[in-house]
Scaffold this active site. Structure first.
Site, PDB file in Angstrom:
ATOM      1  N   HIS A 155     -14.674  -0.425   4.294  1.00  0.00           N
ATOM      2  CA  HIS A 155     -14.536   0.895   4.907  1.00  0.00           C
ATOM      3  C   HIS A 155     -15.769   1.771   4.743  1.00  0.00           C
ATOM      4  O   HIS A 155     -15.822   2.877   5.296  1.00  0.00           O
ATOM      5  CB  HIS A 155     -13.342   1.639   4.276  1.00  0.00           C
ATOM      6  CG  HIS A 155     -12.006   1.060   4.646  1.00  0.00           C
ATOM      7  ND1 HIS A 155     -11.445   0.005   3.975  1.00  0.00           N
ATOM      8  CD2 HIS A 155     -11.124   1.401   5.630  1.00  0.00           C
ATOM      9  CE1 HIS A 155     -10.262  -0.287   4.497  1.00  0.00           C
ATOM     10  NE2 HIS A 155     -10.046   0.541   5.512  1.00  0.00           N
ATOM     11  N   SER A 157       0.806  -1.233   0.000  1.00  0.00           N
ATOM     12  CA  SER A 157       0.000   0.000   0.000  1.00  0.00           C
ATOM     13  C   SER A 157       0.835   1.276   0.000  1.00  0.00           C
ATOM     14  O   SER A 157       0.275   2.369  -0.129  1.00  0.00           O
ATOM     15  CB  SER A 157      -0.951   0.002   1.198  1.00  0.00           C
ATOM     16  OG  SER A 157      -1.963  -0.966   1.018  1.00  0.00           O
ATOM     17  N   ASP A 199     -10.584  -6.348   0.345  1.00  0.00           N
ATOM     18  CA  ASP A 199      -9.974  -5.245   1.075  1.00  0.00           C
ATOM     19  C   ASP A 199      -9.298  -5.812   2.315  1.00  0.00           C
ATOM     20  O   ASP A 199      -9.710  -6.860   2.836  1.00  0.00           O
ATOM     21  CB  ASP A 199     -11.044  -4.223   1.473  1.00  0.00           C
ATOM     22  CG  ASP A 199     -10.434  -2.913   1.953  1.00  0.00           C
ATOM     23  OD1 ASP A 199     -10.338  -2.007   1.123  1.00  0.00           O
ATOM     24  OD2 ASP A 199     -10.058  -2.824   3.134  1.00  0.00           O
ATOM     25  N   CYS A 210      -7.630   2.325   2.008  1.00  0.00           N
ATOM     26  CA  CYS A 210      -8.724   1.521   1.460  1.00  0.00           C
ATOM     27  C   CYS A 210      -8.295   0.860   0.146  1.00  0.00           C
ATOM     28  O   CYS A 210      -8.005   1.541  -0.839  1.00  0.00           O
ATOM     29  CB  CYS A 210      -9.958   2.388   1.238  1.00  0.00           C
ATOM     30  SG  CYS A 210     -11.314   1.531   0.420  1.00  0.00           S
TER      31      CYS A 210
END
Length: 628
Positions: free
Chosen positions: A370, A325, A364, A383
């Protein structure tokens, strides 16, 4: 009555005169030949034979130059030279080499590596040079050689300088080490530069800056007697020491980070955004380079080579990891650059995403999702679904084109050899491997998984470019080369790559604010890392999946063997208003970026910005919902 013929005096006289003439001509020819040869030797070949004559009594002895020191930015010595006794042999003065070697085995310990290296020198070097039989003799061994020395023709006991790394494995992956010159190196080096020398830089700064560290060999002209014994030094040309190298690296900071990582496998890079100077270059586990100087023994080398933690791998330079991420720090900026993109438009995150017409679910990291996410929330809370959708909207070629100026998929240009490229996938990249590009690969590229790979140095360099307002500097380890005698310094000038093309610099401000809220907003995945910080930090957490998870299965960290757990990542820079440092941290199989990697980065930033180690406590438990 006998008839005795009368002598023909005229004929005999003519025959005698002919013989005398021939003999005279031969004598003249021989005398002329002798005179011509004498003239050739005395006039035309005088210099050559004078040299040979002198060489019978005068020997040129090379004097190795002291290798330049390597020091950190504050003058702490990282690589030095210290005197050792060496046992050396002059082959042309030895009648029976095998007998001499057998005799020397009774005086000092001679290992297989010593004998193998000596035999290589016998093949490659002139017989009048001193060849090293054994280095680093103990005082007891040196004393025994000194006692036997008068009875051993061709044996010398010398005091030489040997490379030593006083801080052992500290920064070894950046500094590197020297080792004995091998056969392949012997073929490519300029032999005149290495007369009398046994070592050459093998890795790191030692190898990259070999020509600067090497220095210039000196010579002594020594008069010898008929038995080759030295009588006196006729002429001496002193060697020129190699230049000292001052690194941008801080040994104290390096030590702190290595201790913080401890026995964990990982990498930490700290870069000064405005200059590209590398402040910390940490790859763990480390190893002691000193045994490599004179040839590490086979068992010890195989132990390092077969170690499951792979200490010999330079993770900063050659470790190629999924960025996870952390890639969202750059794709978030890419989104702002898209025509017609609305950063405030909410996108639903139910906890999964499927491509149109497909039942496969890309999950996710947060079970249950989320909810509604805009760009700010998606970056702060990391996210996945938001960035799945963004990647599909951008398509892989646009992602590749946007990330390229940040340095993904190519060497950073750091002043070290053998840097890895990483992988920045594209349609062309996949086609070159004879494979089609699948839409699902675009999806997972959006969260830094799949075929995209980056080194820790690339991640730090890219984050430094964000901190430096879109200008990426070439990373540099060496600050200056300093002449040991004159103290004249040649500093390394900062070098910038072309500015990252942005349509609107305000987009950079928006994304930096998003990254700041990752650390300082109570919903940020690295909130506890910024807790009570006296300065603002911009950062992005990441968790890179190591083991694939089948559809319908859940990932359990406790149930997963340590070697298959996720990697923990964190990239950051600080202070936000006036960046002094950009940091990339990767902890292999560390689990979560927010709880494992980010606190390490905080300690690095505190040390650089505040000048002290605050040892910021980890106040949250790994695996909580906001710890991606």
């Amino acid at each position: 009555m006998l008839n005795i013929p009368l002598k023909d005096h005229f004929r005999e006289t003519r025959l005698f005169n002919a013989r005398i003439s021939v003999i005279g001509i031969l004598v003249v020819v021989l005398v002329l030949t002798l005179l011509l040869r004498l003239a050739y030797l005395q006039i035309f070949a005088h210099r050559h034979y004078e040299t040979l004559s002198q060489a019978n009594r005068i020997k040129p002895i090379p004097i190795p130059a002291p290798r330049g020191l390597i020091l950190d930015r504050n003058g702490v010595i990282l690589a030095q030279n210290y005197p050792v006794y060496t046992l050396e042999v002059i082959p042309e003065q030895v009648d029976d080499m095998n007998s001499l070697l057998d005799e020397m085995k009774d005086i000092v310990h001679l290992g297989e590596a010593d004998l193998k290296n000596f035999q290589k020198q016998l093949r490659d070097r002139p017989r009048f040079e001193n060849l090293v039989l054994r280095s680093n003799l103990t005082e007891e061994e040196a004393a025994r050689v000194a006692i036997k020395r008068p009875y051993l023709n061709g044996v010398e006991l010398q005091a030489r300088l040997q490379r030593h790394y006083p801080l052992a494995g500290l920064g070894v992956h950046a500094i590197g080490y020297v080792g004995r010159i091998n056969e392949q190196e012997q073929e490519r080096i300029e032999k005149s530069l290495y007369r009398g020398m046994q070592h050459i830089g093998k890795l790191g700064v030692e190898a990259t800056y070999e020509k600067i560290l090497l220095g210039q060999v000196g010579f002594e002209k020594v008069e010898t007697n008929a038995r080759g014994r030295s009588l006196r030094i006729i002429e001496r040309q002193a060697p020129v020491a190699g230049k000292n190298l001052y690194l941008s690296m801080d040994a104290k900071l390096q030590s702190l980070v290595e201790q913080t990582l401890g026995k964990r496998r990982g990498a930490v890079v700290a870069i000064e955004p405005a200059t590209g100077a590398i402040l910390a270059f940490v790859s763990t586990p480390t190893y002691d380079p000193n045994p490599f100087v004179n040839g590490i023994d086979t068992d010890s080398y195989h132990a390092l080579l077969n170690d499951a933690d792979k200490p010999l791998i330079n993770r900063v330079l050659n470790g190629q990891y999924s960025p996870g991420s952390t890639i969202k720090a750059f794709l978030g900026l890419a989104a702002l650059e898209l025509d017609g993109f609305d950063p405030n438009r909410p996108v639903a995150c139910p906890g999964w995403y499927s491509l149109p017409g497909s039942t496969h679910q890309f999950r996710d990291w947060k079970k249950g999702g989320h909810g509604a996410m805009n760009l700010h929330d998606a970056v702060v809370q990391s996210c996945d679904v938001y960035f799945y959708r963004l990647a599909v909207a951008m398509e892989i070629e646009a992602i590749k084109n946007f990330l390229t100026p940040f340095g993904f998929g190519k060497k950073t240009g750091v002043d070290l050899f053998n840097e890895s490229d990483g992988i920045l996938p594209s349609l062309e990249w996949k086609k070159a491997r004879g494979l089609p590009w699948y839409p699902g690969e675009t999806v997972i590229t959006g969260i830094g998984q799949g075929p995209i790979l980056a080194t820790p140095l690339q991640l730090a360099s890219a984050m430094a470019a964000l901190a430096n307002r879109g200008v990426r500097m070439k990373p540099q380890l060496v600050r200056a080369a300093v002449d040991a005698k004159t103290k004249a310094a040649r500093e390394t000038l900062p070098e910038a790559y072309p500015a990252i093309p942005l349509k609107d610099m305000r987009h950079l401000d928006i994304q930096i604010q998003n990254l700041t809220d990752v650390v300082h907003s109570n919903k940020g995945t690295a909130y506890w890392t910024g807790y009570n910080s006296p300065y603002k930090i911009a950062g992005k957490t990441g968790t890179a999946q190591v083991k694939g998870i089948a559809q319908g299965q859940n990932y359990s960290e406790k149930a997963t063997p340590e070697r298959f757990r996720d990697h923990a990542l964190f990239i950051s820079f600080a202070p936000v208003g006036d960046p002094k440092v950009a940091v990339a941290v990767i902890v292999e199989n560390g689990g979560h970026g927010g709880s494992t990697a980010a606190p390490i980065a905080r300690r690095v930033m505190d040390m650089i910005i505040l000048g002290k180690d605050t040892a910021a406590p980890i106040l949250k438990k790994a695996g909580s919902d906001d710890d991606e």
